[in-house]
Scaffold this motif. Structure first.
Motif, PDB file in Angstrom:
ATOM      1  N   LYS A 217       0.834  -1.209   0.000  1.00  0.00           N
ATOM      2  CA  LYS A 217       0.000   0.000   0.000  1.00  0.00           C
ATOM      3  C   LYS A 217       0.868   1.259   0.000  1.00  0.00           C
ATOM      4  N   ILE A 218       1.984   1.193   0.717  1.00  0.00           N
ATOM      5  CA  ILE A 218       2.858   2.376   0.737  1.00  0.00           C
ATOM      6  C   ILE A 218       3.396   2.636  -0.677  1.00  0.00           C
ATOM      7  N   GLY A 219       3.689   1.551  -1.402  1.00  0.00           N
ATOM      8  CA  GLY A 219       4.138   1.700  -2.785  1.00  0.00           C
ATOM      9  C   GLY A 219       3.059   2.314  -3.657  1.00  0.00           C
ATOM     10  N   LEU A 220       1.844   1.894  -3.398  1.00  0.00           N
ATOM     11  CA  LEU A 220       0.701   2.428  -4.143  1.00  0.00           C
ATOM     12  C   LEU A 220       0.551   3.934  -3.875  1.00  0.00           C
ATOM     13  N   ILE A 221       0.734   4.295  -2.607  1.00  0.00           N
ATOM     14  CA  ILE A 221       0.612   5.720  -2.233  1.00  0.00           C
ATOM     15  C   ILE A 221       1.704   6.536  -2.932  1.00  0.00           C
ATOM     16  N   VAL A 222       2.921   5.972  -2.944  1.00  0.00           N
ATOM     17  CA  VAL A 222       4.029   6.692  -3.596  1.00  0.00           C
ATOM     18  C   VAL A 222       3.732   6.855  -5.086  1.00  0.00           C
ATOM     19  N   ARG A 223       3.301   5.759  -5.748  1.00  0.00           N
ATOM     20  CA  ARG A 223       3.039   5.844  -7.195  1.00  0.00           C
ATOM     21  C   ARG A 223       1.891   6.811  -7.485  1.00  0.00           C
ATOM     22  N   ALA A 224       0.875   6.773  -6.650  1.00  0.00           N
ATOM     23  CA  ALA A 224      -0.250   7.695  -6.857  1.00  0.00           C
ATOM     24  C   ALA A 224       0.180   9.133  -6.560  1.00  0.00           C
ATOM     25  N   GLY A 225       1.007   9.276  -5.523  1.00  0.00           N
ATOM     26  CA  GLY A 225       1.466  10.616  -5.141  1.00  0.00           C
ATOM     27  C   GLY A 225       2.304  11.264  -6.217  1.00  0.00           C
ATOM     28  N   VAL A 226       3.063  10.453  -6.959  1.00  0.00           N
ATOM     29  CA  VAL A 226       3.863  10.985  -8.067  1.00  0.00           C
ATOM     30  C   VAL A 226       2.925  11.599  -9.116  1.00  0.00           C
ATOM     31  N   GLN A 227       1.748  10.989  -9.302  1.00  0.00           N
ATOM     32  CA  GLN A 227       0.820  11.478 -10.330  1.00  0.00           C
ATOM     33  C   GLN A 227      -0.060  12.626  -9.850  1.00  0.00           C
ATOM     34  N   ASN A 228      -0.612  12.500  -8.635  1.00  0.00           N
ATOM     35  CA  ASN A 228      -1.566  13.498  -8.172  1.00  0.00           C
ATOM     36  C   ASN A 228      -1.582  13.519  -6.642  1.00  0.00           C
ATOM     37  N   GLY A 229      -0.639  14.268  -6.089  1.00  0.00           N
ATOM     38  CA  GLY A 229      -0.479  14.307  -4.638  1.00  0.00           C
ATOM     39  C   GLY A 229      -1.695  14.853  -3.928  1.00  0.00           C
ATOM     40  N   GLU A 230      -2.330  15.841  -4.541  1.00  0.00           N
ATOM     41  CA  GLU A 230      -3.500  16.474  -3.925  1.00  0.00           C
ATOM     42  C   GLU A 230      -4.610  15.441  -3.692  1.00  0.00           C
ATOM     43  N   MET A 231      -4.815  14.575  -4.690  1.00  0.00           N
ATOM     44  CA  MET A 231      -5.887  13.576  -4.587  1.00  0.00           C
ATOM     45  C   MET A 231      -5.546  12.518  -3.540  1.00  0.00           C
TER      46      MET A 231
END
Lengths: 343, 240
Positions: A217-231
């Protein structure tokens, strides 16, 4: 509940052209290896150069992997990354010198244990240094690229000077642990044992990073954060904590790369990290900002190309990586596998 | 009105040099759908973004379930139970549909029963479960954005123009999903330009103009008064 009437989407397989286009970055490394073989002619020379190139690429990947995540997730251009490479090398080599009994023993287990201890010490110190660097130097300049460049270059210079204060201004020469000296012969080619170790280290790190990024999940958060941190924040995740974690991990990886590179070169200097940053930035850029896979492929291409060209046409070796970057950016202006293209 | 879930009092929000919200007073009742209406550029999206914390209010206060959230960071507001669907959908395009949904369930693993409910509302999400979200069509992306906020129970749903630019069939899917959410007792603050959808879903309504709430009442009251619509929004619902 109302479902979309008559909405029956179909999934069709990608065409051959689409599949090749998608796979192309992955195919570049084997293509380069084959081209190297055809150009060099001698199998033993080709094998030696290929292992050497892969080892060099793995070490550059170790140094670049953290930087690409910091770039992608935090939008921070950190020229100070080179300082963590140097500090890692000095701390790691100091640990190895302190473990002389282990490094000098003719035991592979003790030798590898000494290297691992040096790596852990280097990663702890550079991780901690990264934490302080983020809080004091980077945090005030989030979102301001020009200021980031100025203050992180300043931080790099200060840390390099501090290294000279602590360890002295002269370069430190070292010898590798006993069982990692010399070479093994395979198919008529002499392959340095340490290079094999570097390849194993780099591959293990790449697999571990992929597992963390893809399966946790932490990896998922990092990958998502790279794309759209606000979301990501709107979903309830404290991205600032993830930022700090990634910065610390990136700094620790730079420290690991520093130890590996120091042992590879058998000499360390305060400016070694700064010198490596050119290759590290090339790898991050051609890989695509934020992409660990892209950095991995980019690092292997840089390592292999530099070794092949240095053998075939030594005068061109210095410009080979710049030429590679130019060619890849002309083909894919955002790098091979960009993650932050939406920003 | 008793026990509102959200109260905004005198909220001012600036974006750079622009003074967008100029004293918003808004009460969102617990349960049901509150429509936030108004012409383009009057501050509806900024109001939602101020509630979730993407923009910080310069002054005024925001109370959620009686708790002051004015100075709270976005993740803390989300963990209190505020879900947000932005106007641009906020899809993680390089992640699969599955990964988008897993991420949306921040407090724990996705519940299978809930997932089945979401699939019944948005069947294409089951079909494209393992596909990259960036490869979905516009309507499917919007389905995913709504599905994501439905991935776990929230106390308040902030949804910004969920039917914007969608084909009528998909609009009806969206409206159906929101209606279902409403019947489950959810509190929804919905920005919507499609008046047919607003009329069908809304229980209460607030109309904005020039960064303020200029009218608040029941949706039925607004829907039944063409002159009021004309005065507040420059249009008549009879046209929709």
């Amino acid at each position: 509940m109302t479902a979309a009437p008559g909405h029956a989407p179909k999934i069709s397989a990608l065409s051959m052209t689409q599949s090749i286009g998608k796979m192309m970055p992955l195919l570049l490394v084997p293509i380069l290896v084959v081209l190297g073989f055809l150009s060099i002619g001698s199998t033993s020379s080709w094998l030696t150069l290929t292992v050497s190139g892969l080892a060099m690429g793995m070490m550059i990947f170790i140094m670049a992997s953290g930087l690409t995540l910091v770039f992608g997730l935090m939008d921070v251009i950190n020229f100070g990354h080179g300082a963590f490479i140097s500090v890692g090398a000095y701390v790691g080599i100091s640990a190895l010198l302190a473990l002389e009994g282990w490094t000098g023993a003719p035991s592979l287990v003790l030798n590898v244990a000494a290297v691992l201890a040096a790596v852990v010490a280097a990663m702890c110190v550079t991780g901690l240094l990264g934490w302080g660097f983020e809080r004091v130097i980077v945090r005030p300049v989030y979102g301001a690229h020009l200021k980031q460049i100025l203050v992180t270059v300043g931080g790099l210079i200060v840390i390099e000077q501090l290294i000279q204060v602590v360890w002295g201004p002269d370069e430190i020469f070292l010898t590798r642990p006993e069982m990692l000296k010399g070479a093994v012969t395979f198919a008529g080619a002499a392959i340095e044992k340490y290079r094999l170790l570097a390849v194993v280290f780099g591959l293990a790190l790449f697999v571990a990073m992929r597992l963390v990024l893809k399966r946790t999940k932490i990896g998922l958060i990092v990958r998502a954060g790279v794309q759209n941190g606000e979301m990501v924040e709107a979903l309830g995740y404290r991205l600032k904590l993830v930022f700090i974690g990634v910065f610390v991990a990136g700094s620790a990886l730079a420290g690991l790369g520093g130890v590996m590179w120091g042992l590879y070169q058998e000499v360390i200097t305060a400016g070694m990290g700064e010198e490596m940053m050119i290759l590290v930035f090339i790898v991050v850029i051609i890989g695509g900002l934020g992409s660990v896979e892209g950095a991995f492929i980019g690092a292997l291409l840089v390592g292999l190309l530099q070794n092949y060209v240095a053998f075939l046409e030594p005068k061109l070796a210095l410009i080979s990586n710049i030429a590679l970057m130019t060619a890849i950016l002309m083909w894919r202006p955002q790098g091979m596998m960009p993650v932050v293209k939406a920003k | 009105m008793s026990d509102p879930i959200l109260e905004l009092s005198g909220v001012h929000t600036d974006i750079a040099q622009y003074h967008i919200l100029q004293g918003v007073d808004l009460v969102v009742p617990r349960g049901g759908v509150t429509m936030l209406l108004g012409r383009n550029g009057v501050g509806k999206t900024t109001t939602l973004r101020t509630i979730i914390g993407h923009w910080q209010a310069k002054s005024g206060s925001l109370r959620f379930n009686g708790t002051h959230i004015t100075a709270m960071p976005t993740p803390a507001r989300a963990r209190l139970g505020i879900g947000f669907v932005p106007e641009d959908m906020g899809i993680f395009s390089d992640l699969t549909v599955e990964e988008n949904m897993v991420l949306a369930a921040a407090s724990g693993p996705l519940e299978q029963a809930r997932l089945e409910w979401i699939f019944s509302a948005f069947p294409p999400l089951r079909t494209f479960w393992k596909s990259e979200a960036g490869n979905l069509s516009g309507g499917q992306k919007q389905m995913l954005s709504i599905a994501r906020v439905m991935a776990e129970e929230r106390q308040l749903y902030l949804i910004d123009e969920p039917t914007k630019g969608l084909a009528p069939a998909i609009v009806s899917t969206m409206a159906g999903a929101l209606r279902d959410l409403k019947t489950r007792g959810a509190s929804i603050l919905l920005v919507e330009q499609n008046f047919a959808v607003a009329k069908a879903l809304g229980d209460t309504a607030a109309v904005m103009d020039d960064g303020r709430i200029v009218w608040a009442g029941t949706m039925a009251e607004l829907a039944g008064d063409a002159a009021l619509q004309e005065r507040l929004m420059g249009l008549s619902m009879e046209a929709h």
